[in-house]
Design an enzyme around this catalytic site. Structure first.
Site, PDB file in Angstrom:
ATOM      1  N   GLU A  32     -14.200  18.670  -3.468  1.00 55.45           N
ATOM      2  CA  GLU A  32     -14.553  17.489  -4.290  1.00 55.45           C
ATOM      3  C   GLU A  32     -14.224  17.739  -5.764  1.00 55.45           C
ATOM      4  OE1 GLU A  32     -15.698  14.373  -3.918  1.00 55.45           O
ATOM      5  OE2 GLU A  32     -15.952  14.410  -1.753  1.00 55.45           O
TER       6      GLU A  32
HETATM    7  C1  LIG Z   1     -14.137  23.999   3.630  1.00 59.69           C
HETATM    8  C2  LIG Z   1     -13.289  22.977   2.936  1.00 59.69           C
HETATM    9  C3  LIG Z   1     -13.486  21.624   3.206  1.00 59.69           C
HETATM   10  C4  LIG Z   1     -12.680  20.665   2.596  1.00 59.69           C
HETATM   11  N1  LIG Z   1     -12.800  19.345   2.949  1.00 59.69           N
HETATM   12  C5  LIG Z   1     -11.856  18.454   2.540  1.00 59.69           C
HETATM   13  C6  LIG Z   1     -11.817  17.122   3.060  1.00 59.69           C
HETATM   14  O1  LIG Z   1     -12.671  16.710   3.841  1.00 59.69           O
HETATM   15  N2  LIG Z   1     -10.795  16.307   2.679  1.00 59.69           N
HETATM   16  C7  LIG Z   1      -9.827  16.714   1.816  1.00 59.69           C
HETATM   17  O2  LIG Z   1      -8.934  15.952   1.534  1.00 59.69           O
HETATM   18  N3  LIG Z   1      -9.851  17.973   1.289  1.00 59.69           N
HETATM   19  C8  LIG Z   1     -10.828  18.843   1.627  1.00 59.69           C
HETATM   20  N4  LIG Z   1     -10.840  20.123   1.120  1.00 59.69           N
HETATM   21  C9  LIG Z   1      -9.842  20.500   0.141  1.00 59.69           C
HETATM   22  C10 LIG Z   1     -10.423  20.719  -1.258  1.00 59.69           C
HETATM   23  O3  LIG Z   1     -10.859  19.497  -1.791  1.00 59.69           O
HETATM   24  C11 LIG Z   1      -9.337  21.411  -2.100  1.00 59.69           C
HETATM   25  O4  LIG Z   1      -9.167  22.725  -1.582  1.00 59.69           O
HETATM   26  C12 LIG Z   1      -9.709  21.434  -3.573  1.00 59.69           C
HETATM   27  O5  LIG Z   1      -9.620  20.137  -4.096  1.00 59.69           O
HETATM   28  C13 LIG Z   1      -8.804  22.358  -4.394  1.00 59.69           C
HETATM   29  O6  LIG Z   1      -7.445  22.135  -4.115  1.00 59.69           O
HETATM   30  P1  LIG Z   1      -6.491  23.362  -3.777  1.00 59.69           P
HETATM   31  O7  LIG Z   1      -7.170  24.184  -2.732  1.00 59.69           O
HETATM   32  O8  LIG Z   1      -5.155  22.836  -3.452  1.00 59.69           O
HETATM   33  O9  LIG Z   1      -6.454  24.225  -5.099  1.00 59.69           O
HETATM   34  P2  LIG Z   1      -5.411  24.058  -6.310  1.00 59.69           P
HETATM   35  O10 LIG Z   1      -5.300  22.629  -6.660  1.00 59.69           O
HETATM   36  O11 LIG Z   1      -4.173  24.778  -5.959  1.00 59.69           O
HETATM   37  O12 LIG Z   1      -6.180  24.821  -7.478  1.00 59.69           O
HETATM   38  C14 LIG Z   1      -6.216  26.252  -7.582  1.00 59.69           C
HETATM   39  C15 LIG Z   1      -6.971  26.650  -8.852  1.00 59.69           C
HETATM   40  O13 LIG Z   1      -6.279  26.143  -9.996  1.00 59.69           O
HETATM   41  C16 LIG Z   1      -7.128  25.317 -10.782  1.00 59.69           C
HETATM   42  N5  LIG Z   1      -6.344  24.196 -11.295  1.00 59.69           N
HETATM   43  C17 LIG Z   1      -5.502  23.392 -10.619  1.00 59.69           C
HETATM   44  N6  LIG Z   1      -4.955  22.491 -11.444  1.00 59.69           N
HETATM   45  C18 LIG Z   1      -5.456  22.720 -12.672  1.00 59.69           C
HETATM   46  C19 LIG Z   1      -5.292  22.122 -13.951  1.00 59.69           C
HETATM   47  N7  LIG Z   1      -4.487  21.077 -14.133  1.00 59.69           N
HETATM   48  N8  LIG Z   1      -5.980  22.627 -14.984  1.00 59.69           N
HETATM   49  C20 LIG Z   1      -6.833  23.662 -14.826  1.00 59.69           C
HETATM   50  N9  LIG Z   1      -7.029  24.270 -13.646  1.00 59.69           N
HETATM   51  C21 LIG Z   1      -6.348  23.803 -12.580  1.00 59.69           C
HETATM   52  C22 LIG Z   1      -8.241  24.857  -9.840  1.00 59.69           C
HETATM   53  O14 LIG Z   1      -9.433  24.568 -10.554  1.00 59.69           O
HETATM   54  C23 LIG Z   1      -8.383  26.070  -8.941  1.00 59.69           C
HETATM   55  O15 LIG Z   1      -9.230  27.013  -9.559  1.00 59.69           O
HETATM   56  C24 LIG Z   1     -11.685  21.079   1.678  1.00 59.69           C
HETATM   57  C25 LIG Z   1     -11.520  22.441   1.382  1.00 59.69           C
HETATM   58  C26 LIG Z   1     -12.285  23.382   2.004  1.00 59.69           C
HETATM   59  C27 LIG Z   1     -12.031  24.839   1.715  1.00 59.69           C
END
Ligand SMILES: Cc1cc2nc3c(=O)[nH]c(=O)nc-3n(C[C@H](O)[C@H](O)[C@H](O)COP(=O)(O)OP(=O)(O)OC[C@H]3O[C@@H](n4cnc5c(N)ncnc54)[C@H](O)[C@@H]3O)c2cc1C
Length: 604
Positions: free
Chosen positions: A441
């Site tokens: 989220e």
């Molecule tokens: C158990 C679990 C349940 C989930 N459930 C759902 C679901 O129901 N539906 C769904 O769609 N998704 C779901 N997710 C996905 C989750 O919402 C994402 O993993 C999350 O939004 C982060 O995206 P990412 O993993 O691609 O990380 P990334 O976007 O790759 O981010 C990696 C790191 O970089 C930082 N970062 C990225 N961009 C920036 C920026 N511009 N400035 C500063 N920092 C930045 C982030 O804060 C983070 O620390 C789930 C994930 C898990 C693990």
């Protein structure tokens, strides 16, 4: 292992004595149904379901986890029966319109329900929680036909829902979404692509699952401006049991919330239906984002509460050495842990955080109620006014409360010593489960950017901070001459000035140095969290003091504990805010000057 007990006394203190929910509900259109008797009945009945049915499945659900066989996901033993009991009670439609089978009660009651379910068994609560996301999005953006088709079974809980945003290459940056939606002659779309990490993507609790999916139509603009939203059911309505090309490719193996199915979802030319206008998928998805994020902020409170409920009895039973000020229980071999200052510090941190977080969330619940009235009465000005107010609270609640929830879950383990690390005692599961809350989220980093960059500087030029700190100033003025409350009054006046000062300083620096928002945002978020919680602790202290003087619904000990916890918060937790204020104002150079290649760990 912690045994969940509904903290009814604290809930009622906030509802009746601090925030006057009875008056709040009476002024809401349709809120007259939410009488104090009705609210008590809801808390009592939900409490029973949580204590007797959901809490006993928390640890076994973690041990057993979910299983994927032949494309079908099985939830842990007991989940199906518990879910049936939940929907038989009509709980899924508590805060949804009667025309779709709901009970039409205010949204804040739904949040309180969520708190109880989430504390008893967070992974279980995620199944109906995700369905709520789908329900809200369809209610807001669906055509009449879509609402009439999908909302009744979702409201009843016989169908579940998901939110399918994330793909392998993107979670935060949804502008990179690749899933395709190709229009068909009959007005439907063929959806093709893979979504990952989808909570409740596949399971055995409901007869159908309604996926709300972000995808791109052919020729759509690049980035977030070219994304649309689609309803893609597991089974098309009227065709239950016939595959619609939606399948679960794998279950993720993960650190915690093991009883919640986190799925890789494949959409293989699945039939879907556009939800809301083309290319406005992100806006539609974000309509309820503020309130959805409050739901995740609740996770911080839930794990902190459960961990406190596990740590407190242990600290009273387990004995170790003698209290520094002399024996407290001379006949026993040693004094209980709770007699030691450091253990008390940990317990009080949990207690102060739990009760502070609950007050912040219930307050936000009142804003959410007003926002929903704006939506249901199609009064856009009212909707925007309250959404704007809620919009300021949301990143603080989501970011700060989930970070603090994690700290408190860790403290619960710490109080148990080495036994906290042993699985059968149930404390380490809480810490594992709490970890995800700062990630999904929108990560804490993204909440911080949303707060400082978007809500505070871009959209309101600091007005939202000025508006909120006016509450602190008002508290200060009305209590400056009160003998017991004067110290809180002074501190809140100081914070109100400091919060506005750091906002202005960061804003001015950011005009010249664009990196400022990125380097200051985390500290600004955490500062805001501590500052906001200080206001809510002062309010609780004010109420407790008046009730001690004039008489209230709770026993004297309860009010005295409130005053003592408020004092602890101001003396021992609030000082952390100053460190965040200092760091937030530091020049960007300290963070940005090092070239990416100098981060090397290979110094040979
Ligand atoms: C158990 C679990 C349940 C989930 N459930 C759902 C679901 O129901 N539906 C769904 O769609 N998704 C779901 N997710 C996905 C989750 O919402 C994402 O993993 C999350 O939004 C982060 O995206 P990412 O993993 O691609 O990380 P990334 O976007 O790759 O981010 C990696 C790191 O970089 C930082 N970062 C990225 N961009 C920036 C920026 N511009 N400035 C500063 N920092 C930045 C982030 O804060 C983070 O620390 C789930 C994930 C898990 C693990």
């Amino acid at each position: 292992m912690p045994t969940y007990r509904t903290p009814q006394r604290d809930m009622k203190f906030l509802l009746d004595e601090v925030f006057d929910f009875p008056a709040h509900y009476q002024q809401l259109p349709g809120g007259e149904e939410a009488t104090p008797d009705m609210v008590n009945a809801i808390i009592g009945e939900m409490g029973k379901l949580c204590e007797n049915t959901l809490a006993p499945l928390y640890q076994s659900g973690d041990e057993e986890g979910c299983k994927l066989e032949n494309g079908e996901v099985t939830t842990p033993t007991g989940f199906k029966e518990a879910y049936q009991e939940y929907i038989n009670g009509g709980w899924q439609g508590l805060s949804h319109p009667p025309e779709y089978g709901g009970q039409g009660l205010p949204m804040s009651l739904g949040l309180i329900k969520q708190e109880m379910m989430g504390t008893a068994n967070w992974p279980f609560a995620m199944y109906p929680g995700l369905s709520l996301g789908a329900q809200n999005t369809i209610m807001m953006h669906g055509t009449d036909e879509q609402k009439n088709t999908y909302l009744p079974p979702l409201t009843e809980g016989t169908w579940g829902g998901t939110m399918c945003l994330t793909e392998p290459q993107c979670g935060t940056d949804l502008g990179q979404v690749k899933t395709k939606a190709v229009p068909q002659d009959d007005g439907s779309y063929k959806i093709a692509g893979t979504k990952i990490f989808i909570s409740s993507g596949e399971h055995d609790l409901t007869e159908n699952i309604v996926h709300v999916v972000l995808a791109r139509t052919p020729g759509a603009p690049e980035g977030t401006k070219g994304i649309s939203l689609f309803i893609v059911p597991k089974y098309l309505p009227g065709h239950i049991g016939e595959s619609n090309g939606v399948s679960c490719g794998a279950l993720e193996k993960k650190m915690g919330i093991k009883a919640s199915a986190t799925c890789v979802m494949n959409f293989d030319e699945a039939t879907g239906f556009m939800l809301g206008p083309e290319n406005q998928g992100m806006e539609c998805m974000f309509t309820f984002m503020n309130s959805a994020r409050i739901g995740t902020a609740m996770q911080g409170l839930c794990h902190a509460e459960l961990s406190y409920q596990g740590a407190l009895p242990y600290a009273k039973e387990r004995r170790s050495m003698r209290a520094l000020s002399g024996k407290k229980d001379p006949d026993a071999v040693a004094d209980p842990l709770i007699e030691h200052g450091d253990v008390r510090r940990m317990l009080l941190t949990q207690k102060a955080f739990v009760e502070g977080a609950r007050s912040m969330l219930y307050f936000a619940g009142q804003y959410a109620d007003h926002m929903v009235v704006g939506i249901t009465e199609e009064d856009n000005d009212q909707y925007e006014y309250w959404d704007d107010k809620l919009g300021f609270l949301t990143p603080i609640l989501k970011g700060f409360l989930t970070e603090m929830g994690l700290e408190c879950a860790n403290l619960g383990m710490q109080i148990w010593g080495g036994h906290g690390y042993i699985s059968e005692n149930g404390m380490e599961q809480i810490a594992r489960d709490a970890r995800i809350a700062t990630l999904y989220e929108g990560t804490t980093g993204i909440q911080a950017l949303d707060l400082l960059g978007r809500k505070v500087l871009l959209l309101t030029q600091g007005r939202c901070v000025r508006d909120f700190t006016a509450l602190l100033t008002r508290f200060g003025r009305r209590n400056l001459t009160h003998s017991e409350l004067r110290p809180y009054a002074w501190k809140l006046l100081k914070i109100a000035a400091q919060w506005n000062y750091i906002t202005t300083r960061i804003g001015m620096t950011a005009r010249k140095d664009r990196d400022m928002v990125g380097t200051a945002s985390h500290d600004f978020l955490m500062y805001s969290g501590y500052a906001m919680m200080a206001y809510f602790w002062a309010l609780q202290a004010e109420t407790a003091q008046h009730k001690l003087n004039d008489g209230g619904d709770q026993p004297e000990d309860f009010y005295r504990a409130k005053l003592e916890t408020a004092e602890f918060y101001f003396d021992h937790l609030l000082p952390r805010a100053s460190a965040h204020a200092d760091a937030a104002l530091k020049p960007t150079k300290g963070i940005m000057q090092m070239a990416a290649e100098r981060f090397s760990f290979d110094y040979e």
